[in-house]
Design an enzyme around this catalytic site. Structure first.
Site, PDB file in Angstrom:
ATOM      1  N   LYS A  13      -2.765  -4.416   3.314  1.00 46.59           N
ATOM      2  CA  LYS A  13      -2.182  -4.127   4.617  1.00 46.59           C
ATOM      3  C   LYS A  13      -2.967  -4.829   5.722  1.00 46.59           C
ATOM      4  O   LYS A  13      -4.136  -5.188   5.551  1.00 46.59           O
ATOM      5  CB  LYS A  13      -2.239  -2.610   4.889  1.00 46.59           C
ATOM      6  CG  LYS A  13      -1.368  -1.744   3.997  1.00 46.59           C
ATOM      7  CD  LYS A  13      -1.569  -0.275   4.342  1.00 46.59           C
ATOM      8  CE  LYS A  13      -0.686   0.630   3.516  1.00 46.59           C
ATOM      9  NZ  LYS A  13       0.741   0.492   3.865  1.00 46.59           N
ATOM     10  N   ARG A  59       5.924   5.009  -4.795  1.00 44.41           N
ATOM     11  CA  ARG A  59       7.069   5.221  -5.690  1.00 44.41           C
ATOM     12  C   ARG A  59       6.668   5.086  -7.163  1.00 44.41           C
ATOM     13  O   ARG A  59       7.317   5.670  -8.034  1.00 44.41           O
ATOM     14  CB  ARG A  59       8.196   4.253  -5.326  1.00 44.41           C
ATOM     15  CG  ARG A  59       7.894   2.788  -5.519  1.00 44.41           C
ATOM     16  CD  ARG A  59       8.870   1.897  -4.750  1.00 44.41           C
ATOM     17  NE  ARG A  59       8.671   2.034  -3.314  1.00 44.41           N
ATOM     18  CZ  ARG A  59       9.435   1.455  -2.398  1.00 44.41           C
ATOM     19  NH1 ARG A  59      10.456   0.694  -2.790  1.00 44.41           N
ATOM     20  NH2 ARG A  59       9.196   1.616  -1.122  1.00 44.41           N
TER      21      ARG A  59
END
Length: 521
Positions: A295, A369
């Site tokens: 990130k 996920r």
């Protein structure tokens, strides 16, 4: 670090005679007779009649001169100078007076929270806010009690030196009611205490420093609390996860020196309950660097909150144990730290999940996920009728719905129940679709499904997360995915009963749903 506790009780003494450090009353905004006229712009809410009498009818005039407008959440403090027993009155704004109705529970919840937070430094605070005398009274009382307890929350933190200018949070909240011995009222207060304690536990976990709450430590903390509450706990370490086929959790966690965990917590009601089984699943990424798909550094420190879903689910279970609903509830809390290293999983990897599906990894920053897919598959394999999963899953949720409204996807009927529950407790959600074109874009040439929709890039990002998770839910299970990327963590100034940091969303929604399933099936 555990936040200081706040005690809660009912009192039916005349508010003007209460021996407390401060009394909170409500005021409504009301247009003045002349433009710019301050005097007469306030209207006292019910519950403050005896205090108004002690001020010879000049209380609203005095508050207006101090700048009070009655705007929602505004708090104006006034020294009583002996007119009533308490030395301080805090008038909290409730907005315009509702026509023919009491303020909404959420208005009262936010007002109580704002007032108790503003009264830090006062040990005992009484809330003399308006409570209806009809069928809406229990919900209003619950809201006032919850708001006061949550507004007074403060994370203990890690400071090593005394902070002279920092006032201690309120230690005791009393709620003024007509009859402190009323059975319904006492039950509502007991419930509010249990629920607020759960929310506070969730906030404590979210606010903890990420070096203090890596997966093994988080698992130990959750397991210890759950066992103390009398529930059955199973903790799978990295060896058990690898041997058990939890490929998603193992892959995400393999880049960190702090290995992953899966905590399973079981509550069984006395007599077996109504026969329904609820599964709760929460994302527990204790820190999300993005992994190899790292990130940007700006704001990355907030990624300690990427386990807000896990914190909410674990905390909700603590309240379930205390509230004892007539339905079986099992929580599945996968925990991992997503870090870049020589052992981290990579874009292009193909991972075999718990249910045998093969997933092509395209972005290691879509790690939530992966661990949730394993946990959902395990919950379905164990057997459940309803599956409620919550996670800080996608930045797309914030873009689409902002910082206060969560997105909910899944079985339409259950999503509507989630929306109704969220509205009832002040944790709004909004149902979102799971379009087939999004799923088609996640077809992989080398595996059963790709982790993200490469062709759509960031388009429909929140929906991609829901579509992926749907792959791991068996057909007979009603399910709902609640994306709390925005509501799970509040980075702005305190407001209402939200303090800066973890919010505890959606603990109260989950508990409302569990109680609804227990009573309605």
């Amino acid at each position: 670090m555990t936040s200081p506790t706040i005690s809660l009780s009912l009192v039916d003494t005349d508010p003007a005679e209460l021996a407390v450090d401060a009394i909170v009353i409500g005021v409504h905004s009301q247009p003045g007779e002349r433009a710019g006229d301050l005097v007469g712009t306030l209207l006292l809410a019910s519950g403050a009649e005896s205090i108004a009498a002690a001020f010879d009818g000049k209380l609203t005039e005095t508050l207006a001169l101090l700048g009070a407008t009655g705007g929602p959440g505004e708090v104006i403090k006034l020294a009583t100078l002996g007119t009533v027993t308490a030395p301080v009155i805090a008038a909290v704004g409730l907005g315009p007076e509702p026509t023919g109705a009491a303020p909404t529970p959420e208005t009262l919840r936010r007002a109580a929270g704002a007032a108790v937070r503003a009264l830090a430094g006062s040990a005992r605070v009484a809330l003399a806010l308006p409570l209806p005398d009809d069928a809406d009274a229990p919900a209003a009382l619950r809201a006032v009690a919850e708001g006061g307890l949550l507004g007074g929350y403060r994370f203990a933190g890690y400071k090593t030196r005394p902070q002279p200018a920092r006032r201690e949070p309120v230690a005791e909240v009393l709620v003024a009611v007509p009859d402190a011995g009323d059975a319904t009222a006492t039950a509502e207060v007991a419930r509010a205490q249990a629920v607020a304690n759960a929310v506070r536990s969730s906030r404590d976990w979210v606010n903890a420093a990420p070096n203090e709450l890596r997966p093994p430590a988080f698992a130990d903390s959750v397991a210890t609390a759950a066992r103390a509450a009398g529930m059955e706990v199973e903790v799978l370490d990295e060896v058990a996860l690898r041997e058990g086929g939890y490929g998603g959790i193992t892959a995400v966690g393999q880049g960190s020196q702090a290995p992953p965990r899966l905590v399973r917590i079981s509550y069984t009601p006395a007599g077996g309950g109504n026969g329904k089984r609820v599964a709760l699943v929460g994302k527990g990424i204790t820190f999300d660097s993005g992994g190899v798909s790292i990130k940007p550094s700006q704001g990355m420190w907030e990624m300690k909150a990427d386990m807000a879903g896990a914190g909410a689910v674990a905390a909700a279970m603590l309240a379930v144990a205390e509230l004892a609903p007539a339905v079986s509830v099992t929580a599945y809390v996968p925990m991992a730290e997503n870090m870049p290293s020589g052992t981290a999983y990579r874009p292009g990897d193909v991972i075999t999940m718990f249910d045998g599906k093969r997933v092509e990894v395209l972005n290691t920053d879509a790690e939530g996920r992966m661990i949730l897919g394993d946990a959902i598959a395990r919950a379905c394999a164990d057997g459940c009728d309803y599956l409620l999963e919550t996670s800080t899953l996608t930045g797309g949720q914030v873009v689409a719905l902002g910082k206060r409204v969560a997105g909910v996807m899944g079985t339409p009927e259950l999503c509507e129940r989630v929306r109704t529950a969220g509205d009832a407790v002040g944790e709004p959600t909004w149902p979102m679709p799971l379009p087939e074109d999004v799923r088609k874009g996640m077809d992989s040439e080398v595996a059963d499904i790709s982790q993200v929709n490469a062709g759509m890039d960031r388009a429909g990002h929140m929906l991609q997360g829901g579509v992926f998770l749907r792959e791991f839910v068996t057909d007979e299970v009603a399910w709902a995915h609640i994306d709390i990327a925005g509501p799970g963590y509040h980075s702005g100034e305190p407001t209402g009963y939200w303090t800066k940091g973890g919010t505890g969303v959606p603990v109260r929604t989950l508990l409302h749903l569990i109680e609804d399933i227990a009573s309605q099936g």
